[in-house]
Design a protein around this motif. Structure first.
Motif, PDB file in Angstrom:
ATOM      1  N   GLU A 168       0.817  -0.957   0.132  1.00  0.00           N
ATOM      2  CA  GLU A 168       0.042   0.063   0.106  1.00  0.00           C
ATOM      3  C   GLU A 168       0.982   1.243  -0.066  1.00  0.00           C
ATOM      4  O   GLU A 168       0.564   2.383  -0.489  1.00  0.00           O
ATOM      5  CB  GLU A 168      -1.093   0.006   1.125  1.00  0.00           C
ATOM      6  CG  GLU A 168      -2.136  -1.128   0.786  1.00  0.00           C
ATOM      7  CD  GLU A 168      -3.068  -1.242   2.087  1.00  0.00           C
ATOM      8  OE1 GLU A 168      -3.322  -0.368   2.802  1.00  0.00           O
ATOM      9  OE2 GLU A 168      -3.759  -2.292   1.718  1.00  0.00           O
ATOM     10  N   ALA A 169       1.847   1.337   0.702  1.00  0.00           N
ATOM     11  CA  ALA A 169       2.741   2.512   0.593  1.00  0.00           C
ATOM     12  C   ALA A 169       3.395   2.765  -0.650  1.00  0.00           C
ATOM     13  O   ALA A 169       3.321   3.905  -0.966  1.00  0.00           O
ATOM     14  CB  ALA A 169       4.092   2.312   1.723  1.00  0.00           C
ATOM     15  N   SER A 170       4.008   1.682  -1.184  1.00  0.00           N
ATOM     16  CA  SER A 170       4.731   1.951  -2.574  1.00  0.00           C
ATOM     17  C   SER A 170       3.490   2.149  -3.763  1.00  0.00           C
ATOM     18  O   SER A 170       3.806   2.875  -4.740  1.00  0.00           O
ATOM     19  CB  SER A 170       5.432   0.707  -3.063  1.00  0.00           C
ATOM     20  OG  SER A 170       4.620  -0.406  -3.087  1.00  0.00           O
ATOM     21  N   LEU A 171       2.152   1.671  -3.579  1.00  0.00           N
ATOM     22  CA  LEU A 171       1.079   2.153  -4.381  1.00  0.00           C
ATOM     23  C   LEU A 171       0.782   3.626  -4.284  1.00  0.00           C
ATOM     24  O   LEU A 171       0.754   4.480  -5.382  1.00  0.00           O
ATOM     25  CB  LEU A 171      -0.199   1.392  -3.867  1.00  0.00           C
ATOM     26  CG  LEU A 171      -1.502   1.639  -4.723  1.00  0.00           C
ATOM     27  CD1 LEU A 171      -1.220   0.902  -6.081  1.00  0.00           C
ATOM     28  CD2 LEU A 171      -2.727   1.442  -4.148  1.00  0.00           C
ATOM     29  N   GLU A 172       0.870   4.211  -2.964  1.00  0.00           N
ATOM     30  CA  GLU A 172       0.609   5.504  -2.975  1.00  0.00           C
ATOM     31  C   GLU A 172       1.786   6.520  -3.764  1.00  0.00           C
ATOM     32  O   GLU A 172       1.429   7.472  -4.481  1.00  0.00           O
ATOM     33  CB  GLU A 172       0.540   6.152  -1.482  1.00  0.00           C
ATOM     34  CG  GLU A 172      -0.708   5.511  -0.813  1.00  0.00           C
ATOM     35  CD  GLU A 172      -1.963   5.684  -1.115  1.00  0.00           C
ATOM     36  OE1 GLU A 172      -2.247   6.808  -1.950  1.00  0.00           O
ATOM     37  OE2 GLU A 172      -2.816   4.641  -1.195  1.00  0.00           O
ATOM     38  N   ALA A 173       3.097   5.835  -3.409  1.00  0.00           N
ATOM     39  CA  ALA A 173       4.229   6.549  -3.874  1.00  0.00           C
ATOM     40  C   ALA A 173       4.110   6.500  -5.602  1.00  0.00           C
ATOM     41  O   ALA A 173       4.458   7.374  -6.216  1.00  0.00           O
ATOM     42  CB  ALA A 173       5.412   6.070  -3.471  1.00  0.00           C
ATOM     43  N   ALA A 174       3.956   5.134  -6.036  1.00  0.00           N
ATOM     44  CA  ALA A 174       3.972   4.971  -7.394  1.00  0.00           C
ATOM     45  C   ALA A 174       2.842   5.846  -8.201  1.00  0.00           C
ATOM     46  O   ALA A 174       3.368   6.573  -9.293  1.00  0.00           O
ATOM     47  CB  ALA A 174       3.703   3.436  -7.720  1.00  0.00           C
ATOM     48  N   ALA A 175       1.767   6.154  -7.471  1.00  0.00           N
ATOM     49  CA  ALA A 175       0.664   6.891  -7.807  1.00  0.00           C
ATOM     50  C   ALA A 175       1.133   8.272  -8.388  1.00  0.00           C
ATOM     51  O   ALA A 175       0.844   9.422  -9.023  1.00  0.00           O
ATOM     52  CB  ALA A 175      -0.681   6.884  -7.447  1.00  0.00           C
ATOM     53  N   GLU A 176       1.867   8.822  -7.333  1.00  0.00           N
ATOM     54  CA  GLU A 176       2.420  10.166  -7.297  1.00  0.00           C
ATOM     55  C   GLU A 176       3.445  10.463  -8.537  1.00  0.00           C
ATOM     56  O   GLU A 176       3.523  11.425  -8.964  1.00  0.00           O
ATOM     57  CB  GLU A 176       3.367  10.474  -6.041  1.00  0.00           C
ATOM     58  CG  GLU A 176       2.975  11.875  -5.520  1.00  0.00           C
ATOM     59  CD  GLU A 176       3.990  11.730  -4.134  1.00  0.00           C
ATOM     60  OE1 GLU A 176       4.794  12.464  -4.072  1.00  0.00           O
ATOM     61  OE2 GLU A 176       3.496  11.195  -3.267  1.00  0.00           O
ATOM     62  N   HIS A 177       4.204   9.419  -8.668  1.00  0.00           N
ATOM     63  CA  HIS A 177       5.448   9.532  -9.689  1.00  0.00           C
ATOM     64  C   HIS A 177       4.936   8.959 -10.967  1.00  0.00           C
ATOM     65  O   HIS A 177       5.796   9.490 -12.059  1.00  0.00           O
ATOM     66  CB  HIS A 177       6.677   8.976  -9.401  1.00  0.00           C
ATOM     67  CG  HIS A 177       7.188   9.764  -7.982  1.00  0.00           C
ATOM     68  ND1 HIS A 177       7.742  10.805  -8.009  1.00  0.00           N
ATOM     69  CD2 HIS A 177       7.005   9.405  -6.475  1.00  0.00           C
ATOM     70  CE1 HIS A 177       8.218  11.152  -6.811  1.00  0.00           C
ATOM     71  NE2 HIS A 177       7.663  10.468  -6.031  1.00  0.00           N
ATOM     72  N   ALA A 178       4.234   7.899 -11.290  1.00  0.00           N
ATOM     73  CA  ALA A 178       4.164   7.403 -12.507  1.00  0.00           C
ATOM     74  C   ALA A 178       2.603   7.734 -13.061  1.00  0.00           C
ATOM     75  O   ALA A 178       1.718   8.107 -12.349  1.00  0.00           O
ATOM     76  CB  ALA A 178       4.266   5.931 -12.133  1.00  0.00           C
ATOM     77  N   ASP A 179       2.606   7.423 -14.466  1.00  0.00           N
ATOM     78  CA  ASP A 179       1.408   7.732 -15.203  1.00  0.00           C
ATOM     79  C   ASP A 179       0.530   6.350 -15.269  1.00  0.00           C
ATOM     80  O   ASP A 179      -0.594   6.420 -15.356  1.00  0.00           O
ATOM     81  CB  ASP A 179       1.766   7.808 -16.592  1.00  0.00           C
ATOM     82  CG  ASP A 179       2.701   9.253 -16.685  1.00  0.00           C
ATOM     83  OD1 ASP A 179       2.033  10.351 -16.584  1.00  0.00           O
ATOM     84  OD2 ASP A 179       3.941   8.993 -16.889  1.00  0.00           O
ATOM     85  N   LEU A 180       1.143   5.137 -15.105  1.00  0.00           N
ATOM     86  CA  LEU A 180       0.498   3.973 -14.951  1.00  0.00           C
ATOM     87  C   LEU A 180       0.800   2.991 -13.773  1.00  0.00           C
ATOM     88  O   LEU A 180       2.115   3.155 -13.796  1.00  0.00           O
ATOM     89  CB  LEU A 180       0.882   3.268 -16.407  1.00  0.00           C
ATOM     90  CG  LEU A 180       0.307   1.827 -16.656  1.00  0.00           C
ATOM     91  CD1 LEU A 180      -1.446   1.769 -16.289  1.00  0.00           C
ATOM     92  CD2 LEU A 180       0.574   1.290 -17.939  1.00  0.00           C
TER      93      LEU A 180
END
Ligand code: PEP
Ligand code: MN
Length: 341
Positions: A168-180
């Motif tokens: 869940e933590a990396s999901l929030e971070a990925a959503a901040e930096h990635a388009d997909l």
């Protein structure tokens, strides 16, 4: 829904089934077909079948007449879903190319590779920052620093980026930096993560688990859709079978099967499926010929020095030659679609 009773089922069994339905506010209508009792039940849309029916005595099987994944099912939308990823599109007839290293290893190296990929026709840059590795001692990725590098490089070279979230933590971070945001094969059935992925403001790339059926994959997609995120891209990445000539077995027949049963687009990842550099180009071409909406490819400028998945990375020259043929195949598909379907 149809409930088929066993040939040796008794009238008492049948009565018990009808009473069970009544307890759930449902009315069953029974008749005899070829010597067996069959109960037809009109299930209102959105009402799930009561779970315990097939555990009742005398019940042979329960036949659901509607898919268990109504939002992912083909009938949910008249048009196929096209998912926008930054400026790129997945679905709608083309062959979208997502490419990059298995893992982000460093900023300068990633940028030099990304420029070559972009110039050769990549639509989306991939790069793992949180790596789900079989061994805890293997390279685990650069974490948030890797995400930041990927985001900066994507912006500088003008490519949207995709990266994997593993919790869940990396999901929030990925959503901040990635388009997909990718949910990998190992997390395809992490339902808590799927529900969270349904609430991020980014499209989700959902990879098939290595022992998941098509129904399992569509049910996992249903979690994301049901939680409110309509932008889901599926991905076939190989399953475990008894074949031992490649890392997994690429199940290309899932491509037309997904198009038949769902409106969601499907990519094929020949890199993780085969695990071997020499198999990647032929299977990428086969994926495009089978109608895949795109391919996900691992590319590294110097595969032997890659920090993860070194054996399956193709080099930029191979990638450039491959994308040229993929473009021709996409054009051929567009002109022959009517003849073939
Ligand atoms: C990946 O794409 O980096 C990856 C780990 O893939 P998979 O989940 O398919 O193994
Ligand atoms: Mn990899």
């Amino acid at each position: 829904m149809l409930i088929v009773m066993r040939p040796d089922g008794t009238s008492a069994d049948l009565d018990a089934v009808l009473r069970h339905l009544e307890c759930h506010g449902l009315a069953g209508s029974a008749r005899t077909v070829s010597g067996c009792h069959v109960v037809a039940v009109d299930l209102p849309a959105g009402v799930p079948a009561p779970g315990a029916i097939d555990a009742l005595p005398g019940v042979e099987r329960v036949v659901l007449l509607r898919p268990r994944h109504p939002r992912a099912a083909r009938g949910a939308r008249p048009e196929r879903t096209v998912v926008e990823v930054g400026g790129a599109r997945v679905g709608g007839g083309g062959v979208t190319v997502l490419a990059g290293p298995c893992a982000v290893e460093g900023e300068d190296a990633l940028e030099a590779l990304a420029v070559r990929l972009r110039d050769a026709g990549a639509d989306v840059l991939r790069g793992g920052a949180f790596k789900p590795r079989s061994s805890p001692y293997a390279f685990q990725g650069l974490g948030v620093r890797g995400l930041e590098i990927l985001g900066r490089v994507g912006r500088r070279v003008g490519l949207p980026v995709v990266t994997e979230a593993i919790d869940e933590a990396s999901l929030e971070a990925a959503a901040e930096h990635a388009d997909l945001v990718q949910i990998g094969a190992r997390n395809m059935q992490n339902y808590a993560l799927l529900k969270r992925a349904g609430r991020i403001p980014r499209p989700v790339l959902l990879k098939r688990g290595m022992s998941a059926t098509l129904e399992d994959l569509l049910l996992s997609a249903e979690y994301v859709l049901d939680a409110g995120n309509p932008r889901v891209v599926l991905c076939e990445r190989g399953i475990r079978t008894f074949s031992d000539h490649s890392r997994y077995t690429l199940d290309l027949a899932i491509v037309p099967a997904v198009h038949e049963r769902s409106h969601l687009p499907i990519l094929v990842d020949p890199s993780h499926a085969t695990g071997l550099r020499a198999r990647v180009v032929p299977m990428a071409l086969a994926a495009a010929a089978a109608g895949a909406d795109g391919v996900l490819l691992e590319v590294h400028p110097d595969p032997p020095s890659a920090l993860s998945d070194a054996r399956q990375a193709i080099v930029p020259e191979e990638f450039a030659a491959l994308t040229e043929v993929l473009r021709s195949l996409a054009a051929l598909r567009a002109t022959s679609r009517e003849a073939l379907t």
